[in-house]
Structure formats: C-alpha cells, structure tokens
Write a protein that holds these residues in place. Structure first.
Motif, PDB file in Angstrom:
ATOM      1  N   MET A  51      -5.763 -10.152  -1.782  1.00 48.17           N
ATOM      2  CA  MET A  51      -7.171 -10.693  -2.673  1.00 48.17           C
ATOM      3  C   MET A  51      -7.005 -11.982  -2.990  1.00 48.17           C
ATOM      4  O   MET A  51      -7.921 -12.536  -3.133  1.00 48.17           O
ATOM      5  CB  MET A  51      -7.069  -9.508  -3.779  1.00 48.17           C
ATOM      6  CG  MET A  51      -7.397  -8.198  -3.354  1.00 48.17           C
ATOM      7  SD  MET A  51      -7.441  -7.206  -4.839  1.00 48.17           S
ATOM      8  CE  MET A  51      -8.873  -7.734  -5.921  1.00 48.17           C
ATOM      9  N   GLU A  52      -5.734 -12.591  -3.304  1.00 49.32           N
ATOM     10  CA  GLU A  52      -5.504 -13.965  -3.650  1.00 49.32           C
ATOM     11  C   GLU A  52      -6.123 -14.841  -2.467  1.00 49.32           C
ATOM     12  O   GLU A  52      -6.653 -15.828  -2.581  1.00 49.32           O
ATOM     13  CB  GLU A  52      -4.073 -14.350  -3.998  1.00 49.32           C
ATOM     14  CG  GLU A  52      -3.788 -13.659  -5.411  1.00 49.32           C
ATOM     15  CD  GLU A  52      -4.320 -14.710  -6.695  1.00 49.32           C
ATOM     16  OE1 GLU A  52      -4.499 -15.779  -6.267  1.00 49.32           O
ATOM     17  OE2 GLU A  52      -4.232 -14.130  -7.778  1.00 49.32           O
ATOM     18  N   VAL A  53      -5.612 -14.298  -1.203  1.00 47.86           N
ATOM     19  CA  VAL A  53      -5.989 -15.014  -0.190  1.00 47.86           C
ATOM     20  C   VAL A  53      -7.414 -15.313   0.112  1.00 47.86           C
ATOM     21  O   VAL A  53      -7.945 -16.042   0.453  1.00 47.86           O
ATOM     22  CB  VAL A  53      -5.296 -14.518   1.243  1.00 47.86           C
ATOM     23  CG1 VAL A  53      -5.876 -15.031   2.453  1.00 47.86           C
ATOM     24  CG2 VAL A  53      -3.631 -14.749   1.100  1.00 47.86           C
ATOM     25  N   ALA A  54      -8.113 -13.825  -0.222  1.00 52.03           N
ATOM     26  CA  ALA A  54      -9.526 -14.088  -0.018  1.00 52.03           C
ATOM     27  C   ALA A  54     -10.354 -14.637  -1.197  1.00 52.03           C
ATOM     28  O   ALA A  54     -11.784 -14.424  -1.199  1.00 52.03           O
ATOM     29  CB  ALA A  54     -10.043 -12.363  -0.036  1.00 52.03           C
ATOM     30  N   GLY A  55      -9.563 -15.128  -2.053  1.00 56.14           N
ATOM     31  CA  GLY A  55     -10.211 -15.598  -3.386  1.00 56.14           C
ATOM     32  C   GLY A  55     -10.720 -14.922  -4.452  1.00 56.14           C
ATOM     33  O   GLY A  55     -11.785 -15.021  -4.950  1.00 56.14           O
ATOM     34  N   LEU A  56      -9.946 -13.887  -4.573  1.00 57.13           N
ATOM     35  CA  LEU A  56     -10.248 -12.458  -5.408  1.00 57.13           C
ATOM     36  C   LEU A  56      -9.096 -12.328  -6.562  1.00 57.13           C
ATOM     37  O   LEU A  56      -8.823 -11.151  -6.357  1.00 57.13           O
ATOM     38  CB  LEU A  56     -10.745 -11.457  -4.411  1.00 57.13           C
ATOM     39  CG  LEU A  56     -12.056 -11.214  -3.680  1.00 57.13           C
ATOM     40  CD1 LEU A  56     -11.959 -10.138  -2.755  1.00 57.13           C
ATOM     41  CD2 LEU A  56     -13.272 -11.617  -4.518  1.00 57.13           C
ATOM     42  N   PRO A  57      -9.035 -13.375  -7.170  1.00 54.35           N
ATOM     43  CA  PRO A  57      -7.722 -13.147  -8.138  1.00 54.35           C
ATOM     44  C   PRO A  57      -8.231 -12.228  -9.223  1.00 54.35           C
ATOM     45  O   PRO A  57      -9.530 -12.029  -9.600  1.00 54.35           O
ATOM     46  CB  PRO A  57      -7.297 -14.509  -8.481  1.00 54.35           C
ATOM     47  CG  PRO A  57      -8.910 -14.954  -8.779  1.00 54.35           C
ATOM     48  CD  PRO A  57      -9.423 -14.672  -7.244  1.00 54.35           C
ATOM     49  N   GLY A  58      -7.226 -11.549 -10.245  1.00 53.90           N
ATOM     50  CA  GLY A  58      -7.427 -10.887 -11.199  1.00 53.90           C
ATOM     51  C   GLY A  58      -7.306  -9.684 -11.267  1.00 53.90           C
ATOM     52  O   GLY A  58      -7.160  -9.098 -12.362  1.00 53.90           O
ATOM     53  N   ALA A  59      -6.853  -8.797 -10.435  1.00 55.73           N
ATOM     54  CA  ALA A  59      -6.626  -7.582 -10.248  1.00 55.73           C
ATOM     55  C   ALA A  59      -5.254  -7.220 -10.906  1.00 55.73           C
ATOM     56  O   ALA A  59      -4.150  -8.188 -10.892  1.00 55.73           O
ATOM     57  CB  ALA A  59      -6.815  -6.842  -8.894  1.00 55.73           C
ATOM     58  N   ALA A  60      -5.096  -5.870 -11.390  1.00 57.34           N
ATOM     59  CA  ALA A  60      -3.771  -5.695 -12.103  1.00 57.34           C
ATOM     60  C   ALA A  60      -3.016  -4.725 -11.167  1.00 57.34           C
ATOM     61  O   ALA A  60      -3.507  -4.078 -10.280  1.00 57.34           O
ATOM     62  CB  ALA A  60      -4.280  -4.912 -13.563  1.00 57.34           C
ATOM     63  N   LEU A  61      -1.649  -4.743 -11.489  1.00 58.14           N
ATOM     64  CA  LEU A  61      -0.736  -3.763 -10.759  1.00 58.14           C
ATOM     65  C   LEU A  61      -0.331  -2.940 -11.593  1.00 58.14           C
ATOM     66  O   LEU A  61      -0.045  -2.898 -12.963  1.00 58.14           O
ATOM     67  CB  LEU A  61       0.766  -4.694 -10.414  1.00 58.14           C
ATOM     68  CG  LEU A  61       1.619  -3.827  -9.840  1.00 58.14           C
ATOM     69  CD1 LEU A  61       1.523  -3.385  -8.428  1.00 58.14           C
ATOM     70  CD2 LEU A  61       2.997  -4.629  -9.747  1.00 58.14           C
ATOM     71  N   TYR A  62      -0.327  -1.494 -11.291  1.00 60.45           N
ATOM     72  CA  TYR A  62       0.252  -0.322 -11.732  1.00 60.45           C
ATOM     73  C   TYR A  62       1.674  -0.293 -11.430  1.00 60.45           C
ATOM     74  O   TYR A  62       1.811   0.506 -10.153  1.00 60.45           O
ATOM     75  CB  TYR A  62      -0.650   0.916 -11.847  1.00 60.45           C
ATOM     76  CG  TYR A  62       0.175   2.085 -12.209  1.00 60.45           C
ATOM     77  CD1 TYR A  62       1.026   2.233 -13.120  1.00 60.45           C
ATOM     78  CD2 TYR A  62      -0.028   3.336 -11.377  1.00 60.45           C
ATOM     79  CE1 TYR A  62       1.593   3.447 -13.704  1.00 60.45           C
ATOM     80  CE2 TYR A  62       0.503   4.685 -11.505  1.00 60.45           C
ATOM     81  CZ  TYR A  62       1.429   4.568 -12.495  1.00 60.45           C
ATOM     82  OH  TYR A  62       1.981   5.815 -13.264  1.00 60.45           O
ATOM     83  N   PRO A  63       2.544  -0.810 -11.862  1.00 63.63           N
ATOM     84  CA  PRO A  63       4.228  -0.867 -11.198  1.00 63.63           C
ATOM     85  C   PRO A  63       4.575   0.511 -10.942  1.00 63.63           C
ATOM     86  O   PRO A  63       5.076   0.614 -10.007  1.00 63.63           O
ATOM     87  CB  PRO A  63       4.947  -1.688 -12.408  1.00 63.63           C
ATOM     88  CG  PRO A  63       3.840  -2.213 -13.393  1.00 63.63           C
ATOM     89  CD  PRO A  63       2.606  -1.346 -13.349  1.00 63.63           C
ATOM     90  N   GLY A  64       4.458   1.308 -11.884  1.00 61.96           N
ATOM     91  CA  GLY A  64       5.119   2.858 -11.682  1.00 61.96           C
ATOM     92  C   GLY A  64       4.405   3.545 -10.345  1.00 61.96           C
ATOM     93  O   GLY A  64       5.343   4.272  -9.959  1.00 61.96           O
ATOM     94  N   SER A  65       3.434   3.257 -10.300  1.00 63.76           N
ATOM     95  CA  SER A  65       2.415   3.822  -9.022  1.00 63.76           C
ATOM     96  C   SER A  65       2.657   5.626  -8.844  1.00 63.76           C
ATOM     97  O   SER A  65       3.117   6.387  -9.665  1.00 63.76           O
ATOM     98  CB  SER A  65       2.639   2.961  -7.731  1.00 63.76           C
ATOM     99  OG  SER A  65       2.117   1.775  -7.826  1.00 63.76           O
ATOM    100  N   TRP A  66       2.390   5.862  -7.507  1.00 65.46           N
ATOM    101  CA  TRP A  66       2.780   7.319  -7.442  1.00 65.46           C
ATOM    102  C   TRP A  66       3.774   7.933  -7.714  1.00 65.46           C
ATOM    103  O   TRP A  66       3.765   8.884  -8.443  1.00 65.46           O
ATOM    104  CB  TRP A  66       2.069   7.528  -6.090  1.00 65.46           C
ATOM    105  CG  TRP A  66       2.152   8.928  -5.556  1.00 65.46           C
ATOM    106  CD1 TRP A  66       3.043   9.839  -4.906  1.00 65.46           C
ATOM    107  CD2 TRP A  66       0.955  10.006  -6.110  1.00 65.46           C
ATOM    108  NE1 TRP A  66       2.487  11.026  -4.896  1.00 65.46           N
ATOM    109  CE2 TRP A  66       1.337  11.058  -5.542  1.00 65.46           C
ATOM    110  CE3 TRP A  66       0.012   9.772  -6.929  1.00 65.46           C
ATOM    111  CZ2 TRP A  66       0.503  12.406  -5.954  1.00 65.46           C
ATOM    112  CZ3 TRP A  66      -0.863  10.961  -7.337  1.00 65.46           C
ATOM    113  CH2 TRP A  66      -0.620  12.280  -6.844  1.00 65.46           C
TER     114      TRP A  66
END
Length: 285
Positions: A255-270
């Motif tokens: 997404m950063e490469v695409a110019g779409l910054p700002g999303a969040a990470l859910y570290p614990g995930s599934w």
C-alpha cells in the motif's frame, strides 16, 4: 533515503557503505531453524541475520498470562536494543531481505517504521533478485558484527489496533479488516497451519503474494493501487491482519508503494483472535 523498496543493483553499490545495514530475515514457519541455516550457507556480503521468532517478536503471553499471538510485537525498548546491536542508528539506511518475496523482510520494515525510522527498505525480489541482478557479487558465509548503533525510539510512523478494537469493529463496521493469508486458510480449510480455521467476520481476503509479479518483485504502483482501492473507502479505514502479524506487513508495504499510506496493523492477527473461543469466527469465502 530508501523508504519502501530497493533494487539489487542499487544495493550492490552500497554493500560496503558504513552507513548502510543489511539484514537477512529468512524464515520458515514450519521449520524454525531454516533461517539461520540458510544464512550460514550463504548471504549477501555484510548482512546480519535477524530471527523472526527471537529478534522481531515478543513474548507470546503477556504479564497477565493471556496469549498474544504467535508473533506478537516485541516491547519497544527491547526492540530498540536489538536493532542497536545490529549497528542501526538514527541515520542508518536499513535494507531487509528474505528469499520469499519480502513476506518476512516486510516485518522488519514495519517494525523500524513503528520506531519512527524512515530509512528502511525491502530488497525487491529478495535474495533471488540479488543473484540475478547483481552478477559478480558472491554470497558470503561469515557472520559480521557491527559497532552498536544509536537508534532512538521516535514517534511511530505506523498505527496498530488491539484485539478489542477489532472485536468492537464487528458491530460498528467502521473499518474493513483485510486478511493477507492464502485463500484456503481464510476459508478455514488448512488445518496444518491453522488448527482453528476461518477468518474474522466481515474480513476481506487479499493474499500477500498477489502483490508480486512472476519474478518475485513487487507489481508496479499503479497495479497495486488498482488492486487495493476497491477494498476500502480510505486507506486509514483499513486494518491489516494475517496469521500472526507478519505477512500483513507485506500488504502494508504494498500500500505504501501504491501511495496508499495510513492503514493499521492488527499485530495479534488470527493466531491471537482464534485463541479465545468466545470470539466469533466465519468460514468459507
């Protein structure tokens, strides 16, 4: 300064640069010894090895004894000390690589940004690209050491959400959860990796390998933009997750490469989510 991707030919010009640190992040979820063994057999000259399990993750259980996921984030202070031992300072250009299209190197890329460090990039195409884009550059088998760096803990360039945030989102539907796992895992059909199969209700599936071209390098920014934008109304409304918070970073990098910054990470995930049977699980497509 390289902030997302770097090609092998450019890296080859800087392997002896004292202000550059190269980190080998190779890993195998099913064989924890693989990364160190592969590094010992041959790596980019001057590169040091960082273990996904030991260096780039924290304790699986918190102080309260609750399971936090298979690869939870390390404590920030601990991570700073770990990265300083690699010789990383505030002015260091860091390059992370693996042999898997960046699926593990992106974790280090994200972690450094979490500490506020901008000058970090993933080797586009990884070790295979190094071997065909940088001819005449032999692999090394030594294990170099560096003088400790002076890396600071600065304001994060990334965002995270907690398991409680994700749970609340099922009701509020404020954000969209995007799952980076393969489609069979998302559907709940791969018990080898996910004993509890399925996905977070309402999540969408964007397999991280779909970010790559046939040669293992990232797709052009425009193609990535076209692939991601239909998934959300705005990048900041997206929550990225995967099995344990590792390959979700690949989608964040794309997404950063695409110019779409700002999303969040859910570290614990599934791996964190499914550890509590009270949390809802969806299956199928």
């Amino acid at each position: 300064m390289f902030k997302t991707l770097i090609d092998a030919a450019t890296l080859a010009q800087h392997v002896n640069d004292p202000d550059w640190v190269v980190i080998d992040c190779r890993h195998d979820l099913m064989n924890p010894a693989y990364g160190r063994d592969a590094y010992a057999a041959g790596h980019i000259p001057g590169a040091q090895f960082a273990s996904i399990d030991d260096d780039l993750s924290g304790a699986k259980r918190g102080a309260d004894g609750v399971f936090r996921g298979r690869h939870p984030l390390p404590e920030r202070a601990t991570l700073v000390e770990t990265l300083r031992r690699f010789g990383i300072g505030d002015d260091t250009q860091v390059v992370a690589y693996d042999a898997h299209g960046g699926m593990y190197a992106a974790r280090l890329w994200w972690l450094l940004r979490w500490l506020g460090h901008e000058a970090v990039a993933v080797l586009d195409g990884g070790l295979p690209a190094w071997q065909w884009q940088a001819p005449g550059q032999p692999l090394a088998t030594d294990a170099p050491t560096r003088a400790p760096g002076k890396l600071s803990d600065r304001p994060a360039l990334t965002r995270t959400v907690t398991v409680d945030d994700v749970l609340a989102n099922i009701t509020s539907n404020t954000n969209v959860v995007i799952d980076a796992r393969a489609s069979d895992r998302f559907r709940g059909e791969n018990e080898t990796i996910d004993p509890v199969g399925g996905h977070i209700p309402g999540a969408k599936n964007r397999f991280f390998k779909d970010n790559l071209q046939a040669d293992g390098t990232f797709k052009p920014a425009e193609q990535l933009w076209q692939a991601f934008t239909p998934l959300f109304t705005a990048p900041a409304s997206a929550i990225m997750q995967c099995g344990s918070g590792v390959t979700a970073c690949h989608n964040l990098l794309a997404m950063e490469v695409a110019g779409l910054p700002g999303a969040a990470l859910y570290p614990g995930s599934w791996s964190e989510w499914c550890a509590d049977p009270a949390r809802p699980v969806a299956t199928g497509a």
